[in-house]
Design an enzyme around this catalytic site. Structure first.
Site, PDB file in Angstrom:
ATOM      1  N   HIS A 345       0.828  -1.206   0.000  1.00 31.58           N
ATOM      2  CA  HIS A 345       0.000   0.000   0.000  1.00 31.58           C
ATOM      3  C   HIS A 345       0.860   1.252   0.000  1.00 31.58           C
ATOM      4  CE1 HIS A 345      -3.050  -2.676   2.378  1.00 31.58           C
ATOM      5  NE2 HIS A 345      -2.928  -3.048   1.126  1.00 31.58           N
ATOM      6  N   CYS A 658      -0.512  -0.137 -19.890  1.00 24.18           N
ATOM      7  CA  CYS A 658      -0.465   0.607 -18.634  1.00 24.18           C
ATOM      8  C   CYS A 658       0.433  -0.139 -17.659  1.00 24.18           C
ATOM      9  CB  CYS A 658      -1.881   0.726 -18.072  1.00 24.18           C
ATOM     10  SG  CYS A 658      -1.930   1.396 -16.418  1.00 24.18           S
TER      11      CYS A 658
END
Length: 728
Positions: A345, A658
């Site tokens: 994260h 991407c």
């Protein structure tokens, strides 16, 4: 130890006192000269001329073994032990028995304390324990600079230059000053004269700690089982009689209450490094955190130390959550973590904030002090702490070159990424926070090719409400000022576990219950998010893409959910999007071989390069041993991408790439040569990629790749780099 003396003299007196009190012929102190080398710094009984001369690597000989394993080693016949190494300059051949204990502080190796005798003496458990207590005090005195003075091995701690090699979490370079996320607790009084008073201090602090944990448990949000489980584990440790008894025994031998806590904490950290089981390591982390809380109570050194955040802060921490990192925001110049992972994260947020991040920088929290100058090289995964002038000067040159390049890129910001052969490549940016959107006009991006919606979920303690999400998505569209934004629906699971989501015990989370699989199995959150996106559009064009689609029916089911929500919103009288694009992330090789109808039905497809590459090569991108082994410009991978380009070309489906590789100029160049006409990357990469694309003929690049494939090359990187050197 409290007497005034030079560092070397104090060390010498300590070895004499220990040898006399234990009745041994030898007592020696070895201290770490650097991360891997032990040096004999004082001795009673060995040859004096060996002091500051005898050195060994960590792991070498019995002394090196104690340092490496961070555990005592006790033997009656040292020369017969495996790994024994005789140092002739010390004159130690006459000594048979050996006892070595590590000098360590909070898991940091500082040296080894050794006693030796001529006879075959086996040291008792009490003697081993007593020597460990002395080693603990030595560690504290080393930290406080008690042995600083003459002698090359006795220079002051936290003053020398340190270079730490970690792993790149986010590219970029930063120069600034250290800001410790959790300030160090300094034990200024390692020994005490009144054991009873110290025992009382400890017992009162432990009682207060237990009360604090009980209160925290009463304030846990109802239904938040995970947080409750963590606090229950804390309560279990805090009420452990063995934990308290060991600290009280250390106090009885002369340690202060805080030194006793730190000795127990150091033992836990040493065990933590050798435990292979992830669950047990996590529990030892709990015990470590509990010890920190207890130390702060005993010393009065809270997290608020009164220190002020520097103007150019580089955050240093063992690990950090996404919400905590977001609290610092764009004030940070860089982040350095001892733990973490490329997909953590914190790494996701660091990328969103465009902050250089280095992870796995071992010892950074024990080496760094608040305010220390620090250089973070996110490109190489290297950290320079308290750098010398020559290193700092070279780093400043690198930053100046980057700034000069950014000025050059700014001059082409409003120009198309058009190659010399006339091919135009559309360059989009990736985003995940509102803070990213100001980069849209300044970067020259033509739109947002990927907006990660999971960050709003990851940084909250509970599921955000539909109205909150709708307002946020509306602001994103406002900030984009009419440019296209492709919203990726919630991509959780694997390395992205929501704070309020029960972790799944899966042997391989990357291949498990994640992304669209979670959305289809638990459609409530997905429906709520789709409603928020439709309402946020409010008559504007809307682009939605679903993550981790592995087969055709997953896409059709997800698309049907969206269409049902469109019908529901229309029935409620809400304004529908002006246009709707529904796309999919191609992150698994299986989707490249989906039926033609999939490519006809999808309005656009975005290749998720990070996941696709790890599944294509069967190489976990979190595993440092294998992730760098496979090159993006491998002929097989480029050929696979070319097949996807052809399939999308046959059906007229818009296709983009991407991922991190899209932002690397050489990789982007090869992708464009293979037929990809839209690339999405972090904003800072758009300038370098555009600059290179505008200076080359893609037909020539394609010819170089074709030639490399024809001659059987494994990767085209070398051939393309050689060609670029001649051309650019």
């Amino acid at each position: 130890m409290a007497e005034a003396a030079e560092g070397q003299e104090r060390l010498n007196r300590i070895t004499h006192l220990i040898a006399d009190s234990m009745g041994t012929e030898v007592c020696s102190i070895y201290l770490l000269r650097d991360a891997d080398t032990l040096e004999l710094c004082a001795t009673q009984g060995l040859a004096e001329e060996a002091v500051h001369v005898t050195r060994m690597r960590v792991g070498e000989g019995l002394v090196g073994r104690v340092a490496r394993n961070a555990r005592p080693f006790n033997t009656t016949n040292a020369p017969t032990e495996k790994g024994f190494r005789y140092m002739p300059e010390t004159g130690e051949e006459a000594f048979s028995s050996f006892l070595g204990v590590p000098i360590q502080r909070l898991g940091e190796r500082l040296g080894v304390l050794v006693v030796q005798s001529k006879d075959d003496r086996g040291y008792s458990e009490d003697e081993v324990y007593a020597l460990e207590v002395v080693a603990m005090v030595l560690a504290e005195m080393t930290e406080l600079g008690a042995f600083v003075g003459e002698g090359a091995a006795l220079s002051a701690r936290h003053t020398q230059q340190v270079m730490l090699r970690g792993t790149t979490g986010q590219e970029g370079a930063a120069m600034g000053h250290v800001w410790l996320h959790e300030p160090r607790v300094v034990v200024t009084k390692p020994v005490a004269d009144d054991p009873d008073a110290e025992r009382t201090r400890l017992q009162e602090a432990v009682a207060q700690l237990r009360t604090d944990i009980d209160q925290m448990l009463t304030h846990v949000v109802k239904g938040d089982k995970e947080q409750a489980e963590v606090l229950e584990a804390y309560r279990m440790f805090a009420r452990s009689r063995g934990w308290l008894r060991r600290m009280e025994e250390d106090i009885a031998l002369g340690l202060s209450a805080e030194a006793a806590v730190e000795k127990e904490q150091s033992s836990a950290r040493a065990r933590m490094e050798t435990v292979p089981d992830a669950y047990l390591r996590e529990r030892l982390h709990d015990l470590d955190d509990l010890s920190n809380r207890l130390l702060r109570q005993l010393t009065g050194q809270g997290t608020d130390t009164g220190a002020e955040l520097p103007d150019d802060p580089v955050l240093v921490a063992r690990n950090i959550g996404p919400a905590e990192l977001l609290d610092y925001g764009r004030k940070l110049r860089g982040v350095v973590l001892e733990e973490g992972s490329v997909g953590s994260h914190a790494a996701i947020v660091a990328r969103a904030l465009a902050i250089p991040l280095v992870i796995h920088a071992n010892r950074i929290t024990t080496e760094a002090l608040n305010g220390d100058p620090i250089l973070v090289d996110g490109d190489q995964g290297i950290v320079h702490l308290r750098p010398e002038d020559t290193v700092a000067s070279a780093f400043l040159d690198k930053l100046a070159m980057q700034a000069e390049a950014q000025e050059r890129y700014a001059s082409i910001r409003d120009k198309p990424a058009q190659s010399l052969c006339g091919t135009v490549v559309n360059l989009h940016m990736n985003a995940g926070l509102m803070a990213d959107l100001p980069s849209l006009p300044s970067s020259g991006a033509e739109g947002v090719g990927l907006f990660r919606t999971e960050l709003q979920f990851l940084t909250r303690a509970q599921v955000p409400r539909r109205g909150e999400l709708a307002a946020l998505y509306s602001k994103v569209m406002d900030a984009a000022q009419g440019k296209r934004v492709a919203f990726r629906t919630l991509d959780i699971g694997s390395d992205k576990v929501l704070p309020y989501m029960k972790p799944q015990d899966e042997p391989n989370p990357a291949l498990g219950w994640r992304a669209i699989r979670v959305g289809l199995d638990k459609p409530g959150v997905m429906r709520m998010q789709l409603q928020a996106l439709i309402r946020a559009a409010n008559g504007r064009p809307l682009s939605v893409m679903f993550p981790f689609i592995a087969q055709f029916d997953e896409f059709t089911r997800a698309r049907d959910h969206l269409m049902r929500e469109m019908d529901r919103e229309a029935a409620l009288g809400h304004v529908l999007p002006e246009t709707l694009e529904v796309g999919a992330m191609l992150e698994t090789p299986s989707l490249a071989f989906a039926p033609r109808h999939f490519f006809e039905l999808a309005d656009f497809i975005s290749i998720g390069g990070n996941d696709l590459k790890q599944f294509f090569f069967a190489a976990d991108r979190e595993n440092e041993r294998v992730r760098r082994r496979y090159d993006t410009l491998n002929v097989s991978f480029l050929t696979f991408l070319e097949q996807i380009v052809h399939r999308c070309g046959d059906t007229g489906t818009d296709l983009s790439f991407c991922g991190e590789d899209a932002g690397r100029p050489v990789e982007a160049l090869c992708f464009a040569a293979m037929g990809l006409r839209t690339l999405s990357m972090r904003p800072a990469s758009i300038g370098p990629v555009k600059s290179l694309l505008r200076r080359v003929d893609l037909r020539e690049v394609r010819a170089v790749i074709t030639e490399a494939r024809n001659v059987g090359a494994q990767s085209v990187r070398g051939d393309v780099m050689d060609w670029l050197k001649r051309q650019v």
